[in-house]
Design a protein around this motif. Structure first.
Motif, mmCIF file in Angstrom:
data_model
loop_
_atom_site.group_PDB
_atom_site.id
_atom_site.type_symbol
_atom_site.label_atom_id
_atom_site.label_comp_id
_atom_site.label_asym_id
_atom_site.label_seq_id
_atom_site.Cartn_x
_atom_site.Cartn_y
_atom_site.Cartn_z
ATOM 1 N N SER A 1 -7.475 8.276 -24.605
ATOM 2 C CA SER A 1 -6.349 9.217 -24.663
ATOM 3 C C SER A 1 -5.645 9.120 -26.008
ATOM 4 O O SER A 1 -5.566 8.042 -26.612
ATOM 5 N N THR B 1 -2.735 8.981 -26.231
ATOM 6 C CA THR B 1 -1.626 8.064 -25.946
ATOM 7 C C THR B 1 -1.769 6.742 -26.695
ATOM 8 O O THR B 1 -0.793 6.015 -26.838
ATOM 9 N N ASN C 1 -4.033 16.968 -24.599
ATOM 10 C CA ASN C 1 -3.501 17.290 -23.255
ATOM 11 C C ASN C 1 -4.470 18.188 -22.483
ATOM 12 O O ASN C 1 -4.416 19.418 -22.619
ATOM 13 N N ASN D 1 2.852 16.448 -14.916
ATOM 14 C CA ASN D 1 2.475 17.152 -16.142
ATOM 15 C C ASN D 1 2.839 18.634 -16.085
ATOM 16 O O ASN D 1 2.998 19.209 -15.011
ATOM 17 N N LEU D 2 2.962 19.214 -17.272
ATOM 18 C CA LEU D 2 3.510 20.568 -17.394
ATOM 19 C C LEU D 2 2.664 21.632 -16.669
ATOM 20 O O LEU D 2 3.200 22.417 -15.882
ATOM 21 N N ASP E 1 11.633 22.709 -14.795
ATOM 22 C CA ASP E 1 12.635 22.059 -15.636
ATOM 23 C C ASP E 1 12.056 21.906 -17.031
ATOM 24 O O ASP E 1 10.981 21.305 -17.179
ATOM 25 N N PHE F 1 12.191 19.985 -20.178
ATOM 26 C CA PHE F 1 12.744 18.673 -20.554
ATOM 27 C C PHE F 1 13.084 18.646 -22.042
ATOM 28 O O PHE F 1 12.269 18.257 -22.866
ATOM 29 N N ALA G 1 9.455 20.710 -26.927
ATOM 30 C CA ALA G 1 8.441 19.811 -27.476
ATOM 31 C C ALA G 1 7.068 20.491 -27.570
ATOM 32 O O ALA G 1 6.728 21.362 -26.761
ATOM 33 N N ARG H 1 2.855 20.213 -27.848
ATOM 34 C CA ARG H 1 1.672 19.411 -27.530
ATOM 35 C C ARG H 1 0.419 20.210 -27.854
ATOM 36 O O ARG H 1 0.438 21.440 -27.913
ATOM 37 N N TYR I 1 -2.640 21.314 -26.237
ATOM 38 C CA TYR I 1 -3.309 21.496 -24.941
ATOM 39 C C TYR I 1 -4.762 21.892 -25.174
ATOM 40 O O TYR I 1 -5.057 22.694 -26.056
ATOM 41 N N ARG J 1 12.921 14.015 -21.339
ATOM 42 C CA ARG J 1 12.296 13.010 -20.491
ATOM 43 C C ARG J 1 12.102 11.737 -21.311
ATOM 44 O O ARG J 1 11.646 11.804 -22.462
ATOM 45 N N ASP K 1 9.320 10.787 -24.290
ATOM 46 C CA ASP K 1 8.698 11.952 -24.932
ATOM 47 C C ASP K 1 9.049 12.016 -26.417
ATOM 48 O O ASP K 1 10.130 11.597 -26.827
HETATM 49 C C1 UD1 Z 1 1.299 13.078 -20.558
HETATM 50 C C2 UD1 Z 1 1.289 11.580 -20.669
HETATM 51 C C3 UD1 Z 1 0.113 11.166 -21.511
HETATM 52 C C4 UD1 Z 1 -1.162 11.708 -20.916
HETATM 53 C C5 UD1 Z 1 -1.075 13.220 -20.784
HETATM 54 C C6 UD1 Z 1 -2.277 13.767 -20.086
HETATM 55 C C7 UD1 Z 1 3.660 10.924 -20.518
HETATM 56 C C8 UD1 Z 1 4.848 10.398 -21.261
HETATM 57 N N1 UD1 Z 1 2.545 11.132 -21.267
HETATM 58 O O1 UD1 Z 1 1.482 13.626 -21.854
HETATM 59 O O2 UD1 Z 1 0.045 9.759 -21.559
HETATM 60 O O3 UD1 Z 1 -2.261 11.373 -21.735
HETATM 61 O O4 UD1 Z 1 0.084 13.549 -20.020
HETATM 62 O O5 UD1 Z 1 -2.233 15.147 -20.091
HETATM 63 O O6 UD1 Z 1 3.688 11.139 -19.321
HETATM 64 N N2 UD1 Z 1 7.454 19.081 -19.538
HETATM 65 C C9 UD1 Z 1 8.519 19.827 -19.093
HETATM 66 N N3 UD1 Z 1 8.683 19.981 -17.746
HETATM 67 C C10 UD1 Z 1 7.838 19.429 -16.827
HETATM 68 C C11 UD1 Z 1 6.741 18.670 -17.290
HETATM 69 C C12 UD1 Z 1 6.576 18.509 -18.667
HETATM 70 O O7 UD1 Z 1 9.313 20.344 -19.886
HETATM 71 O O8 UD1 Z 1 8.069 19.598 -15.619
HETATM 72 C C13 UD1 Z 1 7.254 18.912 -20.989
HETATM 73 C C14 UD1 Z 1 7.244 17.461 -21.443
HETATM 74 O O9 UD1 Z 1 8.535 17.007 -21.717
HETATM 75 C C15 UD1 Z 1 6.339 17.530 -22.660
HETATM 76 C C16 UD1 Z 1 5.365 18.685 -22.335
HETATM 77 O O10 UD1 Z 1 5.974 19.426 -21.301
HETATM 78 O O11 UD1 Z 1 7.080 17.887 -23.785
HETATM 79 C C17 UD1 Z 1 4.011 18.178 -21.858
HETATM 80 O O12 UD1 Z 1 4.227 17.252 -20.804
HETATM 81 P P1 UD1 Z 1 3.005 16.632 -19.988
HETATM 82 O O13 UD1 Z 1 2.144 17.711 -19.468
HETATM 83 O O14 UD1 Z 1 3.594 15.668 -18.993
HETATM 84 O O15 UD1 Z 1 2.147 15.857 -21.083
HETATM 85 P P2 UD1 Z 1 2.587 14.704 -22.106
HETATM 86 O O16 UD1 Z 1 3.905 14.154 -21.788
HETATM 87 O O17 UD1 Z 1 2.359 15.222 -23.477
#
Ligand code: UD1
Length: 342
Positions: free
Chosen positions: A126, A128, A180, A200-201, A217, A219, A230, A232, A234, A297, A300
């Motif tokens: 990852s 990560t 992601n 995850n988002l 939400d 974050f 933020a 990422r 994807y 969150r 992040d």
């Molecule tokens: C997360 C993991 C990472 C993992 C990856 C796999 C954390 C801190 N990191 O990455 O280790 O390899 O998933 O895909 O958990 N967001 C919102 N609302 C939500 C959910 C997410 O705003 O309900 C935002 C988050 O703050 C972030 C973005 O969406 O900025 C992506 O979030 P997420 O899908 O959880 O992925 P990562 O945090 O990048």
């Protein structure tokens, strides 16, 4: 004769897509999975939509006896090791479990490969594992610095694999660092099926879109990014799966060297903000998806994005699918399977 690939964790979200891609590329596939966060239905569906049927063996990578039986019963040419736990928050609460499953389990698997003369591995890692870059794209030389037990387990396994590859006759390996992973196979038959509230988002938005959750939400809207949310990188899970097939092909090609581990990012190189993802989902669904601003969150950072050039140079791999396609495919899966495989 076609080669046989063992996919640990092959019934899981990413694993099932990798198994499908391997079968469609002409490989025979044995799946080894303890079904702790996956369903045998994923394997049934892969068999339905692919050129072949994977063999499913239920078992745990920490079980040396089960691994010996597995390697005795099947002539394995290469292993793709996807089995593991992956929830960051849970890894902070239960680090012992993560070190046991991810690190001790991987060590058991590698030692079983040594005992049975299997010398090729692709490891599911990852992004990560990288430390902070202040938003600069991450290439494979970016210094590592994981901040939670989950990320640390991934880095430790990379190190164990690298050392064992260097020391063991004929061994070759590839570490794939995913950014992601999102979306689902274009058939809508297989996809991500999270247990409980999604972290995850993409899976969260998908459940808002089906009406299972009230709103998304967001974050943090005060990050140093163009729209304040933020960013990422994807990547469509079908692109990711194809990367695994290309990594396996690389290991069997003349380009791979014995005793070497190649580390390769799998990302698009294209970042998207939370608001951009939300808009792309609304376009894919054709209706509004409610959002609410929420605090940042913990843990992040503003921007995480891949420099994906090495995957192109070494494996000939490039991501094909854009954000619109990711949302459309994820939505097709969720709409057809609102309760996942249940
Ligand atoms: C997360 C993991 C990472 C993992 C990856 C796999 C954390 C801190 N990191 O990455 O280790 O390899 O998933 O895909 O958990 N967001 C919102 N609302 C939500 C959910 C997410 O705003 O309900 C935002 C988050 O703050 C972030 C973005 O969406 O900025 C992506 O979030 P997420 O899908 O959880 O992925 P990562 O945090 O990048």
């Amino acid at each position: 004769m076609s080669k046989t690939v063992l996919a640990t964790g092959g019934a899981g979200y990413i694993g099932s897509h990798v198994v499908l891609a391997l079968l469609n590329a002409g490989y025979r596939v044995v799946v080894f999975d303890n079904l702790s966060n996956s369903s045998p239905k994923a394997i049934e569906r892969v068999a339905r939509i692919s050129n072949g049927a994977p063999v499913l063996v239920e078992g745990d990578v920490r079980d040396a006896g089960a691994l010996d039986t597995l390697f005795e019963n099947h002539k394995i040419d290469a292993v793709i090791h996807l089995a593991g736990l992956k929830a960051v928050g849970e890894s902070v609460a239960r680090p012992g479990l993560y070190y046991d499953v991810n690190v001790a389990g991987s060590s058991q698997l590698l030692n079983a490969m040594l005992r049975h003369g299997v010398s090729r591995m692709v490891f599911s890692s990852s992004a990560t594992v990288y430390g902070e870059t202040g938003g600069r794209p991450m290439d494979e030389n970016t210094p590592t610095g994981p901040v939670n037990p989950y990320g640390k387990t991934k880095l430790m396994v990379e190190q164990i694999l690298t050392d064992m590859t260097a020391a063991s006759s004929g061994w070759r390996s590839v570490v794939l660092r995913y950014f992601n992973p999102v979306a689902a196979h274009g058939s809508g038959e297989i996809g991500e099926d999270p247990l409980g509230v999604p972290d995850n988002l993409f899976p969260f938005i998908a459940q808002v879109a089906t009406g299972r959750r009230a709103q998304l939400d967001i974050f943090g809207n005060d990050y140093d990014t163009p729209d304040g949310t933020a960013i990422r990188d994807y990547i469509h899970v079908e692109d990711l799966a194809r990367g695994h097939v290309m990594a396996i092909e690389h290991l069997f090609s003349g380009q791979a060297a014995d005793n070497r581990t190649s580390v390769v990012n799998l990302g698009t190189g294209q970042g998207s903000s939370v608001r951009e993802v939300h808009r792309a989902w609304e376009a894919a669904c054709g209706f509004d998806i409610a959002t609410r601003n929420a605090p940042r969150r913990a843990g992040d950072v503003a921007i995480i994005c891949a420099e994906p050039g090495k995957a192109a140079d070494l494996l000939g791999w490039r991501a094909k699918y854009d954000l619109a396609r990711m949302c459309a495919d994820h939505w097709r899966w969720q709409k057809r399977n609102p309760e996942g495989y249940r």
